[in-house]
Motif scaffolding. Structure first.
Motif, PDB file in Angstrom:
ATOM      1  N   HIS A  11       0.833  -1.196   0.000  1.00 32.04           N
ATOM      2  CA  HIS A  11       0.000   0.000   0.000  1.00 32.04           C
ATOM      3  C   HIS A  11       0.869   1.248   0.000  1.00 32.04           C
ATOM      4  CE1 HIS A  11      -2.674  -3.078   1.604  1.00 32.04           C
ATOM      5  NE2 HIS A  11      -3.713  -2.263   1.463  1.00 32.04           N
ATOM      6  N   VAL A  12       0.275   2.324  -0.446  1.00 31.97           N
ATOM      7  CA  VAL A  12       0.866   3.633  -0.193  1.00 31.97           C
ATOM      8  C   VAL A  12      -0.097   4.347   0.734  1.00 31.97           C
ATOM      9  CG1 VAL A  12       1.640   5.813  -1.176  1.00 31.97           C
ATOM     10  CG2 VAL A  12       1.951   3.699  -2.470  1.00 31.97           C
ATOM     11  N   LEU A  13       0.444   4.869   1.829  1.00 35.84           N
ATOM     12  CA  LEU A  13      -0.411   5.494   2.836  1.00 35.84           C
ATOM     13  C   LEU A  13       0.006   6.935   3.084  1.00 35.84           C
ATOM     14  CD1 LEU A  13      -0.215   2.349   4.995  1.00 35.84           C
ATOM     15  CD2 LEU A  13      -2.401   3.325   4.275  1.00 35.84           C
ATOM     16  N   PHE A  14      -0.972   7.772   3.337  1.00 35.78           N
ATOM     17  CA  PHE A  14      -0.672   9.151   3.695  1.00 35.78           C
ATOM     18  C   PHE A  14      -0.369   9.205   5.184  1.00 35.78           C
ATOM     19  CE2 PHE A  14      -1.435  13.470   5.004  1.00 35.78           C
ATOM     20  CZ  PHE A  14      -0.972  14.233   3.937  1.00 35.78           C
ATOM     21  N   ASP A  15       0.685   9.911   5.523  1.00 31.21           N
ATOM     22  CA  ASP A  15       1.108  10.039   6.915  1.00 31.21           C
ATOM     23  C   ASP A  15       0.463  11.295   7.506  1.00 31.21           C
ATOM     24  OD1 ASP A  15       2.362  10.450   9.299  1.00 31.21           O
ATOM     25  OD2 ASP A  15       4.374  10.666   8.474  1.00 31.21           O
ATOM     26  N   VAL A  16      -0.612  11.101   8.260  1.00 34.10           N
ATOM     27  CA  VAL A  16      -1.348  12.270   8.754  1.00 34.10           C
ATOM     28  C   VAL A  16      -0.544  13.124   9.725  1.00 34.10           C
ATOM     29  CG1 VAL A  16      -3.657  11.338   8.362  1.00 34.10           C
ATOM     30  CG2 VAL A  16      -2.521  10.881  10.525  1.00 34.10           C
ATOM     31  N   THR A  17       0.423  12.520  10.360  1.00 32.70           N
ATOM     32  CA  THR A  17       1.198  13.319  11.320  1.00 32.70           C
ATOM     33  C   THR A  17       2.161  14.268  10.598  1.00 32.70           C
ATOM     34  OG1 THR A  17       2.967  11.667  11.471  1.00 32.70           O
ATOM     35  CG2 THR A  17       1.133  11.479  13.037  1.00 32.70           C
ATOM     36  N   SER A  18       2.302  14.090   9.281  1.00 34.72           N
ATOM     37  CA  SER A  18       3.240  14.934   8.538  1.00 34.72           C
ATOM     38  C   SER A  18       2.617  16.281   8.176  1.00 34.72           C
ATOM     39  CB  SER A  18       3.680  14.220   7.249  1.00 34.72           C
ATOM     40  OG  SER A  18       2.630  14.231   6.295  1.00 34.72           O
ATOM     41  N   MET A  19       1.319  16.436   8.432  1.00 36.54           N
ATOM     42  CA  MET A  19       0.637  17.676   8.070  1.00 36.54           C
ATOM     43  C   MET A  19       0.147  18.359   9.342  1.00 36.54           C
ATOM     44  SD  MET A  19      -2.710  18.204   5.719  1.00 36.54           S
ATOM     45  CE  MET A  19      -2.990  19.764   4.887  1.00 36.54           C
ATOM     46  N   PRO A  20       0.754  19.487   9.681  1.00 35.42           N
ATOM     47  CA  PRO A  20       0.437  20.129  10.971  1.00 35.42           C
ATOM     48  C   PRO A  20      -1.044  20.447  11.139  1.00 35.42           C
ATOM     49  CG  PRO A  20       2.399  21.109  10.018  1.00 35.42           C
ATOM     50  CD  PRO A  20       1.844  20.183   8.980  1.00 35.42           C
ATOM     51  N   ASP A  21      -1.702  20.909  10.063  1.00 38.50           N
ATOM     52  CA  ASP A  21      -3.105  21.276  10.276  1.00 38.50           C
ATOM     53  C   ASP A  21      -4.073  20.250   9.696  1.00 38.50           C
ATOM     54  OD1 ASP A  21      -2.897  21.819   7.608  1.00 38.50           O
ATOM     55  OD2 ASP A  21      -3.781  23.822   7.725  1.00 38.50           O
ATOM     56  N   TYR A  22      -3.635  18.996   9.664  1.00 41.48           N
ATOM     57  CA  TYR A  22      -4.566  17.943   9.238  1.00 41.48           C
ATOM     58  C   TYR A  22      -5.774  17.941  10.188  1.00 41.48           C
ATOM     59  CZ  TYR A  22      -6.634  13.480   8.047  1.00 41.48           C
ATOM     60  OH  TYR A  22      -7.526  12.515   7.656  1.00 41.48           O
ATOM     61  N   GLY A  23      -6.958  17.948   9.617  1.00 38.73           N
ATOM     62  CA  GLY A  23      -8.174  17.974  10.446  1.00 38.73           C
ATOM     63  C   GLY A  23      -8.828  19.342  10.495  1.00 38.73           C
TER      64      GLY A  23
END
Length: 457
Positions: A142-154
């Motif tokens: 799989h290729v997964l997006f790393d949510v912790t890599s984006m400061p304002d994710y959410g």
RNA sequence: GGCUCGGUGGCAGAGUGGUGAUGCAGCGGAUUGCAAAUCCGUCUACGCCGGUUCGAUUCCGACCCGAGCCUCCA
């Protein structure tokens, strides 16, 4: 010139719409996953954003409105398997039916209609960008997006990663570094559709197509991105993450999300099984009636769907069309829509109920008006209706169109002739009997100073 | 559990810090041979409790109730 105000779902504030480029407004709305018929809830965003498209076209010289077709998805694979056909047999059939159904609702064709399967290269390019920028990683095919890599994710959906952990209701795949990480690309089994890629044969995750297609067709940033409320999370949140991290830029100026169509106070959805398809409703109501019903509540409020709603939509349209038919001899001239109260209402965050109230005022004024005044009022009424995507029918056709089971027009004419004769002879019981007969057949008649008119009821 | 959004007259549905939404339904009237359509008039309202204010349905807080998202979904 009226000023358009829109409510941005990101932040929830209504403010003046400022396009990135006033010469070219760009809009993207999430379209259907084509594996079954569209239901009336699916039609709501189509009608809402079609109305927005009309308003934008009145205000700006060029508007590009993109609405995608999702033609690769696990639900499609399942549907194809069940019918023992290829996925393109499913997707082509239902994409075509979707276009037909939405067109019946007087919705204009989008400027472009990108298909996911025709943009796999662009999606793989985005996946590559995300990996090289350390926003995504490969794991277990799989290729997964790393949510912790984006400061304002959410930020769009107003959630924090910590909160999401607390509410996680689904088992987290072991290959995810963080439970919130989402799939960009996933492996396909041999009997599943797939594309060759640096990560092996596979297919895109749900969110990837929109990011890639927006970038390819509309650029790094667009003015408006729309869809149903349920897309805010995870779909649009994740799209935003991919696009912002993969391409840079602000991605979307204004996010707009419509509320649901409810059935008995509960959301209408495929999974709840309480859906009514547009196709089935079109057997009983005109597309224009369905459209009008969908616009009778503000797009951000829930709309309770019922027979009463549709019946009252139809009788309201009848009364508008009566006013138009009664002024059939009045020529309407070109009206500057931007200077009407109807348009002002639409410019206030697409306040369609208020716009409809203004239509009522115009219709009443038209019924009362005489002389030259009628031309001006009729023009305004028509222009207002067109902005809402209604009044597409000729008024006399509106009242004479019928299903196969209705009385033929020649029969109606014959009965009315006989009734006129009876009336002339003051044989009112015979005249009334004919009227009753016509009423029973769904034909309402009206005696006026210049003769008797009729309409389907 | 976290987050979001709502509760307006019989119904649908806007809006606002201080007279009017609008439509349907109801009631009365005009018109009509009687109807239909149309027009005129008319009755119902802002979930509950506090607070701010000269004044709150509108702002603030608590409460009650409803819906949604957190999982595929418009």
């Amino acid at each position: 010139m009226s000023k358009l105000f829109l409510t941005n779902s990101e932040g929830g504030v209504k403010s003046a719409f400022e396009p990135l480029d006033p010469e070219h407004v760009r809009v993207y709305v999430c379209g259907p996953t084509v594996y079954n018929l569209a239901h009336i809830g699916n039609a709501r965003p189509v009608v809402v954003f079609d109305t927005l498209f009309r308003v934008l076209q009145a205000l700006y010289p060029r508007v590009t409105y993109a609405r995608n077709i999702t033609d690769i998805d696990d639900k499609i694979i399942v549907a194809a398997r069940e019918r023992s056909v290829g996925i393109s047999d499913i997707t082509e059939e239902f994409a075509q039916k979707f276009r037909e159904d939405m067109s019946a609702l007087n919705s204009l064709s989008p400027t472009i209609e990108p298909h996911a399967t025709l943009h796999v290269d662009a999606m793989l390019d985005l996946a590559d960008r995300l990996i090289s920028r350390k926003h995504a990683y490969e794991a277990d095919g799989h290729v997964l997006f790393d949510v912790t890599s984006m400061p304002d994710y959410g930020k769009l959906s107003g959630r924090h990663l910590d909160d999401m952990l607390a509410g996680a209701r689904i088992e987290v795949a072991s290959y995810k570094r963080h439970p919130g990480d989402f799939v960009i690309w996933k492996p396909s089994l041999d009997d599943e559709p797939g594309w060759d890629s640096p990560f092996g044969r596979g297919r895109p995750g749900w969110h990837l197509e929109c990011s890639a297609m927006i970038h390819q067709h509309l650029g790094d940033a667009i003015d408006i991105h729309g869809g149903g409320r349920d897309l805010i999370f995870p779909h649009h949140e994740n799209e935003r993450a991919q696009s912002c991290c993969g391409y840079g830029g602000s991605f979307v100026g204004t996010w707009m999300h419509n509320a649901y169509v409810d059935m008995d106070g509960e959301k209408m959805s495929k999974s709840l099984g309480n859906v009514r398809t547009v196709r089935e409703l079109l057997e009983q109501y005109s597309g224009e009636t369905l459209r009008f019903a969908l616009l009778s509540a503000h797009y951000r409020s829930p709309l309770n769907f019922s027979k009463d709603l549709l019946d009252s939509a139809q009788s309201t349209l009848d009364s508008f069309y009566l006013a138009l038919r009664n002024t059939a001899d009045v020529d309407a001239d070109a009206c500057n829509i931007e200077q009407t109260p109807v348009f002002d209402a639409l410019c206030d965050d697409l306040n369609t109920p208020l716009a409809i109230a203004e239509l009522h005022k115009l219709a009443k004024a038209l019924n009362k008006a005489s002389g030259d005044e009628r031309e001006k009022i009729k023009s305004a009424l028509l222009a207002g209706g067109f902005a809402l995507g209604i009044f597409n029918a000729d008024p006399s056709d509106w009242f004479s169109d019928t299903g196969a089971d209705g009385l033929a027009e020649s029969v109606i004419a014959e009965l009315l002739g006989e009734r006129a004769h009876a009336k002339a002879n003051r044989d009112f019981s015979r005249a009334d009997a004919i009227r009753d007969e016509l009423n029973a057949a769904g034909v309402t008649i009206e005696d006026g100073p210049s003769g008797t008119t009729w309409r389907r009821s």
